[in-house]
Enzyme design. Structure first.
Site, PDB file in Angstrom:
ATOM      1  N   GLY A   1      55.156 106.331  61.099  1.00 43.92           N
ATOM      2  CA  GLY A   1      55.033 105.979  62.510  1.00 43.92           C
ATOM      3  C   GLY A   1      54.954 104.497  62.788  1.00 43.92           C
TER       4      GLY A   1
ATOM      5  N   CYS B   1      53.617 101.111  66.100  1.00 42.21           N
ATOM      6  CA  CYS B   1      53.519 101.794  67.395  1.00 42.21           C
ATOM      7  C   CYS B   1      52.594 103.001  67.336  1.00 42.21           C
ATOM      8  CB  CYS B   1      54.911 102.212  67.851  1.00 42.21           C
ATOM      9  SG  CYS B   1      54.899 103.174  69.384  1.00 42.21           S
TER      10      CYS B   1
ATOM     11  N   ILE C   1      49.869  92.458  75.200  1.00 42.51           N
ATOM     12  CA  ILE C   1      48.766  92.917  74.346  1.00 42.51           C
ATOM     13  C   ILE C   1      47.435  92.406  74.876  1.00 42.51           C
ATOM     14  CG2 ILE C   1      47.769  92.828  72.023  1.00 42.51           C
ATOM     15  CD1 ILE C   1      50.649  92.599  70.944  1.00 42.51           C
TER      16      ILE C   1
ATOM     17  N   GLU D   1      46.318  94.257  78.137  1.00 42.99           N
ATOM     18  CA  GLU D   1      45.975  95.654  77.881  1.00 42.99           C
ATOM     19  C   GLU D   1      44.637  95.766  77.169  1.00 42.99           C
ATOM     20  OE1 GLU D   1      50.423  97.726  77.732  1.00 42.99           O
ATOM     21  OE2 GLU D   1      49.172  97.735  75.924  1.00 42.99           O
TER      22      GLU D   1
ATOM     23  N   MET E   1      60.308  92.911  71.554  1.00 44.12           N
ATOM     24  CA  MET E   1      59.667  93.748  70.542  1.00 44.12           C
ATOM     25  C   MET E   1      59.093  94.992  71.221  1.00 44.12           C
ATOM     26  SD  MET E   1      57.875  91.017  67.969  1.00 44.12           S
ATOM     27  CE  MET E   1      58.861  90.025  66.855  1.00 44.12           C
ATOM     28  N   LEU E   2      59.968  95.960  71.478  1.00 47.11           N
ATOM     29  CA  LEU E   2      59.609  97.174  72.187  1.00 47.11           C
ATOM     30  C   LEU E   2      60.023  98.391  71.371  1.00 47.11           C
ATOM     31  CD1 LEU E   2      60.910  96.092  75.708  1.00 47.11           C
ATOM     32  CD2 LEU E   2      58.514  96.199  74.979  1.00 47.11           C
TER      33      LEU E   2
ATOM     34  N   HIS F   1      60.943 101.353  72.369  1.00 46.52           N
ATOM     35  CA  HIS F   1      62.131 102.058  72.864  1.00 46.52           C
ATOM     36  C   HIS F   1      63.406 101.261  72.595  1.00 46.52           C
ATOM     37  CE1 HIS F   1      60.045  99.941  76.148  1.00 46.52           C
ATOM     38  NE2 HIS F   1      61.236  99.688  76.683  1.00 46.52           N
TER      39      HIS F   1
ATOM     40  N   HIS G   1      58.257 113.534  99.840  1.00 47.99           N
ATOM     41  CA  HIS G   1      57.145 112.912 100.556  1.00 47.99           C
ATOM     42  C   HIS G   1      55.917 113.803 100.473  1.00 47.99           C
ATOM     43  CE1 HIS G   1      55.036 110.640 103.649  1.00 47.99           C
ATOM     44  NE2 HIS G   1      54.705 111.806 104.209  1.00 47.99           N
TER      45      HIS G   1
END
Length: 468
Positions: free
Chosen positions: A40, A43, A186, A189, A320-321, A323, A446
């Protein structure tokens, strides 16, 4: 154990394990090499997933403390069990790594634990403590080794009091106060996590804005919101040194007038970005080259100087993502397969998981000004959204930037509730070159947060808001 493969992926983060799965789906004999005992990458283990777990937990606690009473919910004697707060995060990580293990088995991908190092462009050795080096050969390699926390030349991270986000995710006790160096994704967050649960947080940022790589209005609004939540934010300040005093840390820094200041807190969290991880890969045994920032140089097909070796994710240029790495993993494998996949790097969204969330895709106003490109904007506040008011989530706004002549959407910037989910609609519109008028003429349920997007599209097109 098999030692010869069609494709070997080095690194099991989002880019690596997705690449391995796609390779197996296309019929390639695939191996995934990972130096840690859990799949993993950053991430899943010490980045996106555990951070979001703690962000959600801290948000629940903060809401219980500050909002529940307004909803008619009594929550007297509220307290935080910090050990369980951290433990829940650990369980979430374990569930995610178990899911990746399942996918490896399901797709018959051979997982090899150990540190990979190139012997040449066709062979690697995999070293694991206590065992002999394994020799692995492959027709193609994909390097997906990711990144690690960066520091400043004058700061020595000891992982005890002077820490990175990795250590901050697993502290044994809640700090009374904390200094965070860096006001990027970072930094804000981690500041949100700890400030919500009662830690006094100070952010020191060198730039003149929070989240400085995103639209300036987003950073300005986020500063206002985080300041209201008790976070001290020092912009345009330059850190000189950090000292571990044993029981606390002292950070010395200068302000814009070059006045020297200092702050002493339980911990100092260094959040000044990340750097590509290429150490020990044996790249010197290949023709692979690095740029001035230590990133692997690739062409538009993500090939390195060795045409059978590809590189993806944090180890190459670009944001640096996770996805972004996933898309590149699929792109590299499909390119090997002879397909002609497509990637538009300008349409990779960026998200900051504070609350309210921040999300952005496409051009910022500053970028368009630098390129001398004409544009118009439509900006709509969540304070005018019926859904946002009903949820007591009225901070922030949606800003749409479009091209004046044809209405092509050039950028979307959101700070507000569920911005991380709302941005997907904008990405779709931009990918398929839908105009601002087309986007406001479709029907929006709505009341929803997405109606703020509708109004912003309407304003960007040069028409008046319909008011929700």
């Amino acid at each position: 154990m098999e030692t010869n493969f069609d494709i070997v992926v080095i690194g099991s983060g989002p880019g690596g394990y997705v690449a391995a799965i796609r390779a197996a789906q296309l019929g390639y004999k695939t191996a995934l090499v990972e130096k840690y005992n859990a799949l993993g990458g950053t991430c899943t283990n010490v980045g996106c997933i555990p951070t979001k777990a703690l962000l959600d937990s801290s948000e629940h606690f903060y809401d219980a403390k500050t909002k529940f009473k307004s909803h008619g919910i009594e929550s007297d004697n509220l307290k935080l069990n910090f050990a369980e707060f951290i433990n829940r995060k650990t369980k979430v990580v374990e569930q995610n790594t178990a899911g990746i293990n399942y996918l490896m088995n399901k797709n018959k991908i051979q997982v090899i634990e150990g540190t990979a190092s190139f012997v040449n462009n066709k062979e690697i050795t995999v070293r694991k403590n206590g065992t002999e080096d394994q020799k692995i050969t492959a027709t193609y390699f994909i390097v997906a080794t990711g990144s690690k926390p960066a520091s400043l030349p004058n700061i020595s991270i000891d992982k005890k009091r002077i820490i990175t986000s990795t250590e901050a995710l697993s502290l044994q006790e809640q700090p009374k106060n904390m200094t965070i160096i860096g006001g990027g994704v970072i930094g804000v967050e981690m500041a949100s996590i700890y400030a919500r649960i009662g830690t006094k947080v100070t952010i020191i940022e060198y730039a003149d804005s929070l989240i400085p790589t995103m639209d300036k209005e987003l950073g300005k609004e986020l500063k206002k919101i985080l300041t209201k939540k008790g976070i001290d934010i020092l912009l345009s300040h330059n850190v000189q040194s950090v000292l571990n005093n044993g029981e606390n840390t002292t950070v010395k820094f200068t302000d814009k007038n070059n006045t020297t200041l200092e702050i002493t807190t339980d911990y100092c969290l260094v959040a000044v970005g990340r750097k590509p991880y290429t150490e020990g890969l044996g790249l010197e045994n290949t023709a692979i080259k690095l740029d001035e920032k230590g990133r692997i140089i690739t062409n538009k097909k993500l090939q390195t100087s060795e045409e059978n070796i590809y590189a993806i994710g944090d180890v190459i240029s670009g944001p640096m993502l996770a996805h972004k790495a996933e898309e590149e993993g699929v792109f590299a494998v499909e390119t090997i397969n002879g397909q002609k996949p497509h990637m538009n790097y300008n349409l990779i969204p960026s998200v900051v998981y504070t609350w309210p969330e921040v999300a952005s895709v496409g051009y910022t106003e500053d970028e368009l000004k630098r390129e001398n490109k004409p544009y118009r904007t439509g900006k709509f506040p969540f304070s005018a959204s019926g859904r946002a008011r009903a949820a007591m989530e009225s901070e922030g706004f949606v800003k749409v930037i479009s091209e004046p002549k044809y209405g092509e959407i050039l950028g979307i910037h959101i700070i507000g509730p569920r911005a991380a989910d709302l941005i997907a609609q904008g990405v779709i519109g931009m990918e398929y070159e839908v105009t601002d008028e087309d986007m406001f003429r479709i029907s929006y349920a709505h009341p929803t947060y997405s109606e703020a997007l509708k109004e912003a599209y309407l304003l960007a097109s040069g028409q008046g808001a319909l008011n929700i």
